[in-house]
Design a protein around this motif. Structure first.
Motif, PDB file in Angstrom:
ATOM      1  N   LYS A  57      21.638 -20.376  -6.339  1.00  0.00           N
ATOM      2  CA  LYS A  57      20.499 -19.826  -7.086  1.00  0.00           C
ATOM      3  C   LYS A  57      19.225 -19.706  -6.245  1.00  0.00           C
ATOM      4  O   LYS A  57      18.257 -19.094  -6.674  1.00  0.00           O
ATOM      5  CB  LYS A  57      20.224 -20.664  -8.330  1.00  0.00           C
ATOM      6  CG  LYS A  57      19.670 -22.037  -8.064  1.00  0.00           C
ATOM      7  CD  LYS A  57      19.441 -22.784  -9.369  1.00  0.00           C
ATOM      8  CE  LYS A  57      18.862 -24.148  -9.132  1.00  0.00           C
ATOM      9  NZ  LYS A  57      18.687 -24.868 -10.388  1.00  0.00           N
ATOM     10  N   TYR A  58      19.224 -20.232  -5.036  1.00  0.00           N
ATOM     11  CA  TYR A  58      18.033 -20.191  -4.184  1.00  0.00           C
ATOM     12  C   TYR A  58      18.120 -19.013  -3.219  1.00  0.00           C
ATOM     13  O   TYR A  58      19.014 -18.968  -2.370  1.00  0.00           O
ATOM     14  CB  TYR A  58      17.880 -21.512  -3.414  1.00  0.00           C
ATOM     15  CG  TYR A  58      17.674 -22.688  -4.321  1.00  0.00           C
ATOM     16  CD1 TYR A  58      16.435 -22.926  -4.900  1.00  0.00           C
ATOM     17  CD2 TYR A  58      18.713 -23.553  -4.633  1.00  0.00           C
ATOM     18  CE1 TYR A  58      16.225 -24.003  -5.756  1.00  0.00           C
ATOM     19  CE2 TYR A  58      18.526 -24.637  -5.480  1.00  0.00           C
ATOM     20  CZ  TYR A  58      17.282 -24.842  -6.037  1.00  0.00           C
ATOM     21  OH  TYR A  58      17.087 -25.897  -6.885  1.00  0.00           O
ATOM     22  N   PRO A  74      21.073 -32.821  -9.823  1.00  0.00           N
ATOM     23  CA  PRO A  74      20.355 -31.539  -9.799  1.00  0.00           C
ATOM     24  C   PRO A  74      18.916 -31.696  -9.331  1.00  0.00           C
ATOM     25  O   PRO A  74      18.402 -30.856  -8.591  1.00  0.00           O
ATOM     26  CB  PRO A  74      20.417 -31.055 -11.249  1.00  0.00           C
ATOM     27  CG  PRO A  74      21.599 -31.745 -11.833  1.00  0.00           C
ATOM     28  CD  PRO A  74      21.676 -33.080 -11.131  1.00  0.00           C
ATOM     29  N   GLU A  75      18.274 -32.774  -9.728  1.00  0.00           N
ATOM     30  CA  GLU A  75      16.882 -32.998  -9.358  1.00  0.00           C
ATOM     31  C   GLU A  75      16.724 -33.212  -7.847  1.00  0.00           C
ATOM     32  O   GLU A  75      15.832 -32.636  -7.222  1.00  0.00           O
ATOM     33  CB  GLU A  75      16.305 -34.210 -10.113  1.00  0.00           C
ATOM     34  CG  GLU A  75      16.289 -34.069 -11.621  1.00  0.00           C
ATOM     35  CD  GLU A  75      17.629 -34.380 -12.294  1.00  0.00           C
ATOM     36  OE1 GLU A  75      17.779 -34.047 -13.483  1.00  0.00           O
ATOM     37  OE2 GLU A  75      18.529 -34.941 -11.632  1.00  0.00           O
ATOM     38  N   ALA A  80      15.939 -28.508  -1.723  1.00  0.00           N
ATOM     39  CA  ALA A  80      15.902 -27.058  -1.509  1.00  0.00           C
ATOM     40  C   ALA A  80      14.463 -26.552  -1.430  1.00  0.00           C
ATOM     41  O   ALA A  80      14.145 -25.684  -0.607  1.00  0.00           O
ATOM     42  CB  ALA A  80      16.661 -26.336  -2.619  1.00  0.00           C
ATOM     43  N   MET A  81      13.583 -27.096  -2.249  1.00  0.00           N
ATOM     44  CA  MET A  81      12.190 -26.669  -2.218  1.00  0.00           C
ATOM     45  C   MET A  81      11.478 -27.209  -0.976  1.00  0.00           C
ATOM     46  O   MET A  81      10.628 -26.534  -0.400  1.00  0.00           O
ATOM     47  CB  MET A  81      11.454 -27.106  -3.483  1.00  0.00           C
ATOM     48  CG  MET A  81      12.013 -26.567  -4.779  1.00  0.00           C
ATOM     49  SD  MET A  81      12.331 -24.792  -5.068  1.00  0.00           S
ATOM     50  CE  MET A  81      11.699 -23.836  -3.838  1.00  0.00           C
ATOM     51  N   ALA A  95      24.961 -24.714  -7.494  1.00  0.00           N
ATOM     52  CA  ALA A  95      23.568 -25.156  -7.492  1.00  0.00           C
ATOM     53  C   ALA A  95      22.781 -24.507  -6.362  1.00  0.00           C
ATOM     54  O   ALA A  95      21.637 -24.085  -6.550  1.00  0.00           O
ATOM     55  CB  ALA A  95      23.498 -26.678  -7.393  1.00  0.00           C
ATOM     56  N   HIS A 117      17.404 -29.928  -5.999  1.00  0.00           N
ATOM     57  CA  HIS A 117      16.280 -28.999  -6.157  1.00  0.00           C
ATOM     58  C   HIS A 117      15.105 -29.429  -5.277  1.00  0.00           C
ATOM     59  O   HIS A 117      14.503 -28.586  -4.598  1.00  0.00           O
ATOM     60  CB  HIS A 117      15.841 -28.918  -7.624  1.00  0.00           C
ATOM     61  CG  HIS A 117      14.657 -28.041  -7.828  1.00  0.00           C
ATOM     62  ND1 HIS A 117      14.735 -26.669  -7.766  1.00  0.00           N
ATOM     63  CD2 HIS A 117      13.353 -28.345  -8.061  1.00  0.00           C
ATOM     64  CE1 HIS A 117      13.523 -26.162  -7.958  1.00  0.00           C
ATOM     65  NE2 HIS A 117      12.674 -27.155  -8.139  1.00  0.00           N
ATOM     66  N   GLU A 118      14.794 -30.700  -5.283  1.00  0.00           N
ATOM     67  CA  GLU A 118      13.695 -31.209  -4.459  1.00  0.00           C
ATOM     68  C   GLU A 118      13.959 -30.914  -2.975  1.00  0.00           C
ATOM     69  O   GLU A 118      13.066 -30.463  -2.251  1.00  0.00           O
ATOM     70  CB  GLU A 118      13.517 -32.711  -4.681  1.00  0.00           C
ATOM     71  CG  GLU A 118      12.340 -33.298  -3.954  1.00  0.00           C
ATOM     72  CD  GLU A 118      12.180 -34.784  -4.238  1.00  0.00           C
ATOM     73  OE1 GLU A 118      11.874 -35.517  -3.277  1.00  0.00           O
ATOM     74  OE2 GLU A 118      12.371 -35.205  -5.394  1.00  0.00           O
TER      75      GLU A 118
END
Length: 109
Positions: free
Chosen positions: A79-80, A43-44, A50-51, A76, A47-48
């Protein structure tokens, strides 16, 4: 179903998932450039990534194609808001690959 045009997106991304990593190919529209990267299946890391992609293409639409309809990766990414997901049936991809590469190879050199 909403119709999309590739020109509506700043970048087209193909994501191949696995249980330990994800192979990613980015293709900015209107260019002949491709950027390949691999991220861990955490997940980390997701997320990194995606950002990071949001920062590189601020206020722009980003298209992601995945070879699955559901599962942890799809949930996952969903959500973006800056990502638009397109899912492809794995059987369709396999048949496409078979039609264009008689050996069934995933990579064409």
């Amino acid at each position: 179903m909403k119709a999309y045009n590739v020109d509506n997106f700043a970048v087209l991304i193909g994501m191949d998932w696995a249980d330990k990593k994800h192979d990613i190919c980015e293709h900015p529209t209107g260019t002949n450039k491709y950027h390949y990267t691999v991220i861990k299946h955490t997940p980390e890391a997701l997320h990194e990534w995606a950002m990071d992609i949001k920062q590189r293409y601020p206020e722009q639409k980003i298209a992601i194609v995945c070879e699955l309809k559901k599962g942890p990766l799809i949930y996952a990414l969903a959500k973006y808001d800056h990502l638009t997901l397109f899912t492809v049936n794995p059987c369709a991809v396999a048949k496409y690959r078979q039609a264009f590469t008689p050996s069934g190879a995933k990579e064409i050199n």
